[in-house]
Design a protein around this motif. Structure first.
Motif, mmCIF file in Angstrom:
data_model
loop_
_atom_site.group_PDB
_atom_site.id
_atom_site.type_symbol
_atom_site.label_atom_id
_atom_site.label_comp_id
_atom_site.label_asym_id
_atom_site.label_seq_id
_atom_site.Cartn_x
_atom_site.Cartn_y
_atom_site.Cartn_z
ATOM 1 N N VAL A 236 0.995 -1.287 0.158
ATOM 2 C CA VAL A 236 0.009 0.212 0.100
ATOM 3 C C VAL A 236 0.889 1.203 -0.137
ATOM 4 N N THR A 237 0.789 2.243 -0.994
ATOM 5 C CA THR A 237 1.578 3.447 -1.068
ATOM 6 C C THR A 237 0.560 4.516 -0.687
ATOM 7 N N TRP A 238 -0.621 4.374 -0.464
ATOM 8 C CA TRP A 238 -1.620 5.532 -0.188
ATOM 9 C C TRP A 238 -1.099 6.147 1.151
ATOM 10 N N ASP A 239 -1.578 7.325 1.480
ATOM 11 C CA ASP A 239 -1.349 7.781 3.009
ATOM 12 C C ASP A 239 -2.650 7.527 3.497
ATOM 13 N N ALA A 240 -2.619 7.732 4.828
ATOM 14 C CA ALA A 240 -3.797 7.349 5.644
ATOM 15 C C ALA A 240 -5.244 7.588 5.246
ATOM 16 N N VAL A 241 -5.277 9.171 4.618
ATOM 17 C CA VAL A 241 -6.391 9.715 4.249
ATOM 18 C C VAL A 241 -7.027 9.153 2.972
ATOM 19 N N ALA A 242 -5.800 8.815 2.106
ATOM 20 C CA ALA A 242 -6.404 8.311 0.688
ATOM 21 C C ALA A 242 -6.963 7.067 1.021
ATOM 22 N N ALA A 243 -6.399 6.179 1.934
ATOM 23 C CA ALA A 243 -6.728 4.929 2.395
ATOM 24 C C ALA A 243 -8.079 4.870 2.882
ATOM 25 N N GLU A 244 -8.385 5.811 3.741
ATOM 26 C CA GLU A 244 -9.966 5.847 3.862
ATOM 27 C C GLU A 244 -10.976 5.951 2.771
ATOM 28 N N ARG A 245 -10.342 6.546 1.982
ATOM 29 C CA ARG A 245 -11.125 6.425 0.642
ATOM 30 C C ARG A 245 -11.071 5.302 -0.019
ATOM 31 N N GLY A 246 -10.397 4.336 0.088
ATOM 32 C CA GLY A 246 -10.061 3.074 -0.598
ATOM 33 C C GLY A 246 -9.240 3.300 -1.788
ATOM 34 N N GLY A 247 -8.397 4.463 -1.733
ATOM 35 C CA GLY A 247 -7.574 4.881 -2.811
ATOM 36 C C GLY A 247 -8.266 5.777 -3.776
ATOM 37 N N TYR A 248 -9.525 6.017 -3.716
ATOM 38 C CA TYR A 248 -10.288 6.815 -4.648
ATOM 39 C C TYR A 248 -9.971 8.299 -4.128
ATOM 40 N N ALA A 249 -9.875 9.301 -5.110
ATOM 41 C CA ALA A 249 -9.560 10.787 -4.751
ATOM 42 C C ALA A 249 -10.636 11.371 -3.882
ATOM 43 N N HIS A 250 -11.933 10.869 -3.912
ATOM 44 C CA HIS A 250 -13.070 11.468 -2.966
ATOM 45 C C HIS A 250 -13.927 10.383 -2.769
ATOM 46 N N PHE A 251 -14.691 10.467 -1.611
ATOM 47 C CA PHE A 251 -15.626 9.590 -1.117
ATOM 48 C C PHE A 251 -16.673 9.357 -2.261
ATOM 49 N N MET A 252 -17.119 10.689 -3.099
ATOM 50 C CA MET A 252 -18.155 10.368 -4.035
ATOM 51 C C MET A 252 -17.743 9.435 -5.085
ATOM 52 N N LEU A 253 -16.514 9.433 -5.481
ATOM 53 C CA LEU A 253 -16.028 8.573 -6.439
ATOM 54 C C LEU A 253 -16.037 7.160 -5.950
ATOM 55 N N LYS A 254 -15.667 7.016 -4.530
ATOM 56 C CA LYS A 254 -15.471 5.658 -4.223
ATOM 57 C C LYS A 254 -17.010 5.313 -3.940
ATOM 58 N N GLU A 255 -17.965 6.116 -3.541
ATOM 59 C CA GLU A 255 -19.414 5.676 -3.438
ATOM 60 C C GLU A 255 -19.919 5.244 -5.005
ATOM 61 N N ILE A 256 -19.671 6.192 -5.749
ATOM 62 C CA ILE A 256 -20.179 5.783 -7.389
ATOM 63 C C ILE A 256 -19.813 4.145 -7.510
ATOM 64 N N HIS A 257 -18.591 3.970 -7.432
ATOM 65 C CA HIS A 257 -18.084 2.637 -7.684
ATOM 66 C C HIS A 257 -18.513 1.705 -7.073
ATOM 67 N N GLU A 258 -19.183 1.977 -5.689
ATOM 68 C CA GLU A 258 -19.770 0.849 -4.697
ATOM 69 C C GLU A 258 -20.860 0.538 -5.237
ATOM 70 N N GLN A 259 -21.429 1.397 -6.351
ATOM 71 C CA GLN A 259 -22.993 0.960 -6.395
ATOM 72 C C GLN A 259 -23.151 -0.697 -6.882
ATOM 73 N N PRO A 260 -22.529 -1.196 -7.712
ATOM 74 C CA PRO A 260 -22.754 -2.454 -8.137
ATOM 75 C C PRO A 260 -22.848 -3.425 -6.592
ATOM 76 N N ARG A 261 -21.981 -3.273 -5.666
ATOM 77 C CA ARG A 261 -22.234 -4.082 -4.621
ATOM 78 C C ARG A 261 -23.462 -3.699 -3.803
ATOM 79 N N ALA A 262 -23.560 -2.210 -3.756
ATOM 80 C CA ALA A 262 -24.885 -1.702 -2.954
ATOM 81 C C ALA A 262 -26.052 -2.188 -3.480
ATOM 82 N N ILE A 263 -26.139 -2.269 -4.850
ATOM 83 C CA ILE A 263 -27.473 -2.805 -5.532
ATOM 84 C C ILE A 263 -27.610 -4.247 -5.240
#
Ligand code: M6R
Length: 609
Positions: A236-263
């Motif tokens: 893992v090369t991300w810093d702690a803040v990026a790690a919270e977002r699973g490596g995504y630049a923003h929570f919104m992008l992470k959440e957009i990508h979580e939609q297949p799982r959420a559905i």
């Protein structure tokens, strides 16, 4: 979503686990707990509420030892409480389990285990796993765990601790994420990397259907049929803040990508395997209740209101009863006509929106039955409604709602199909076609995410504009409203949504050279009509980005660019077609340098009027 932390090593398990859970707080939770092996016993401490409550209990009753598991719970089955907090133990107190996900067949398993004399302490689906471990224990923790997971259906990440096998923990993954952190003389388990980043940057990311045996001196991985798996560590090369977002630049992008799982999670356990029925055990409605509904009022705010507009069309088409949709702040002050037989449905991600809650209370005071669709089990809306359908999107952190919206749509499709089925409104083949389409939504959502680079390019070119229009007919109109709201909310570009046929009654005057128009064309029966409206805006110089199904060769001739969606039933298309619109808003906001997750002037949960 729930957070999991496990530890086998030489440090204080209490410190590692509670510290790790704290790093997972951003995921949201309503209770927390820890179980450790100390003095040959499994000792568990749990508390509803914040981690501070758990820490206060641990201060009074510290847990020794260096092997243990911990959990922050986001309630799905059973309200937030001390009893429902994880870890869950078997009757003999030998096994402790933490779990993220849903055990789909828990009611059947629970009934079976009750009959065999097991005593349950909680209302959770998870507790069946602890009792199943006890029931099936054959002297070997690994083979017993494999036998247990063969009995449970659903999505889960699971960690098992056993009093009589104190040197190892077992971790299993099916759909819900789980990583194993690799250390020297110590190993870590977590549902997300930030929990263990303080100790190690080398992890095994468990794949679906893998089991890990985690010891102080190493980790072995297996398939669920017991075959060894040779895994490569991920650094893992991300810093702690990026790690919270699973490596995504923003929570919104992470959440957009979580939609297949959420559905997928929102569908889990609610569609019969043969697609012949919707199962909503949480409603537990008698045939009289389903038959007694004469009209429906849907009440919500913002994005949830847009979901309600889709819900109206779907309910009216499938159930053939009148449905009104209201903005909650209007509904609560309007002279509502809601005679006996009116079902009031409130939709709210947070379950705490002041106007929605007030509308719910007014409906209850009038004597209407209230059904809530919400993402938060212990929320005010969930507690005060008569019936609740929970969306299993998991905590949504970005202010802009994405995965909550798509799962609200899924909940509405399920409810409309359920009501139609209970009232005998649909033939078997119609139900099957609908449920097959719903079941393929997670896969379709995955495919749509591949349009991101194209949308990013479009956003780069158009991020400087002042105005834009979203147009569509039928279900594409509420979709247009949602697309425009997303764009306004985070990119601050002025966006208007129009029922495409309405443009010529005034707004067309604003369409001039180069104005971007997003034309939504997923409603096949209205295809030609929308095409005519596209021609109207093209003739005024608009730059048109069209959204249609793959295989539609015609639209490309009438617009400047096309985004293709995987084919699905037009009725369920909004759940997939919204994803490119979310991406468009996201990339436009990034391009403009905005604070994507916390847009100006807005709050995630609007708890004031
Ligand atoms: O928590 P709720 O679903 O009740 O919230 C309703 C709206 O405030 C919410 O959907 C809002 O419109 C979103 N931030 C839009 O992205």
């Amino acid at each position: 979503m729930c957070g999991i932390v496990g530890y086998v090593g030489w440090r204080s398990v209490q410190d590692v686990v509670v510290g790790g859970l704290r790093k997972l707080e951003y995921r949201g939770y309503d209770s927390a707990g820890i179980a450790a092996l100390a003095g040959g016993q499994v000792c568990a401490v749990k508390s509803v509420g914040r981690l501070a409550n758990l820490e206060a209990r641990l201060a009074a009753q510290p847990l020794d030892g260096s092997v243990g598991i911990g959990h922050t719970r986001w309630a799905t089955h059973g309200r937030p409480s001390d009893e429902n907090a994880h870890p869950h133990l078997d009757c003999g107190g030998r096994f402790a389990i933490v779990h993220n996900g849903i055990v789909e067949n828990y009611l059947t398993l629970r009934a079976e285990l009750l009959q065999r004399g097991h005593v349950f302490q909680s209302e959770t689906d998870t507790e069946v796993i602890a009792h199943l471990m006890e029931e099936l224990y054959d002297g070997d923790l690994v083979s017993t765990t494999l036998n247990v997971v063969r009995r449970i259906r659903g999505a889960y990440a699971l960690v098992v601790l056993h009093r009589d096998d104190p040197e190892r923990l077992i971790a299993v993954r099916r759909s819900s994420p789980l990583v194993i952190g690799l250390g020297q003389g110590e190993q870590f388990i977590a549902s997300d990397i930030p929990a263990i980043l303080e100790y190690t940057r080398d992890v095994y990311v468990l794949d679906d259907g893998e089991l890990a045996v985690v010891r102080r001196d190493g980790v072995e991985c297996f398939t669920l049929s017991g075959e060894p798996v040779n895994k490569q560590p991920f650094h893992v090369t991300w810093d702690a803040v990026a790690a919270e977002r699973g490596g995504y630049a923003h929570f919104m992008l992470k959440e957009i990508h979580e939609q297949p799982r959420a559905i997928r999670d929102t569908l889990t356990g609610r569609v019969a395997d043969d697609h012949a029925r919707v199962i909503l055990p949480e409603l537990n409605w008698s045939p009289e209740v389903a038959a007694g509904i004469r009209r429906i009022h849907i009440v919500a705010c913002g994005t949830a209101w847009h979901a309600g507009l889709v819900g109206k069309a779907v309910l009216e088409q499938l159930v053939r009863i009148p449905v009104e949709v209201d903005i909650a702040s209007e509904y609560r002050y309007r002279d509502v006509i809601a005679p006996e037989g009116t079902l009031v449905m409130v939709i709210s991600q947070s379950g705490e929106t002041a106007d929605t809650l007030a509308a719910l209370r007014a409906a209850k005071a009038r004597g209407n039955r209230v059904l809530a669709i919400t993402n938060v089990v212990g929320s005010s809306v969930a507690r005060e409604a008569d019936d609740v359908i929970v969306t299993w999107a998991g905590p949504e952190i970005a202010v802009a709602s994405t995965k909550a919206y798509t799962t609200q749509l899924v909940a509405l499709y399920l409810f409309a199909t359920y009501l139609a089925q209970e009232r005998g409104m649909l033939r078997g083949d119609e139900v099957r076609a609908l449920l097959t389409a719903l079941d393929s939504l997670p896969q379709a959502a995955e495919q749509v995410l591949d349009t991101a680079p194209q949308i990013q390019q479009f956003a780069r070119r158009y991020a400087g504009v002042h105005d834009t229009f979203f147009i569509g007919r039928g279900l594409d109109y509420p979709l247009a409203l949602e697309g425009a709201l997303k764009l306004k909310e985070i990119s601050y570009i002025h966006a208007e949504a129009y029922a495409a046929g309405e443009l010529k009654h005034g707004t067309l005057a604003l369409v001039t050279d180069g104005v971007p128009v997003i034309a939504l064309v997923t409603q096949t029966h209205l295809y030609d009509k929308t095409l005519s409206n596209i021609k109207e805006v093209k003739a005024r110089g608009a730059y048109v980005l069209g959204l249609t199904f793959v295989g539609d060769e015609q639209l490309a001739e009438s617009v400047d660019e096309v985004i293709y969606l995987p084919r699905t039933l037009p009725l369920v298309a909004p759940a997939v077609a919204v994803i490119p619109l979310q991406l468009l808003a996201y990339y436009a906001a990034v391009e403009r340098g905005n604070d994507v997750d916390k847009p100006r002037n807005l709050a995630k949960s609007v708890t004031v009027e």
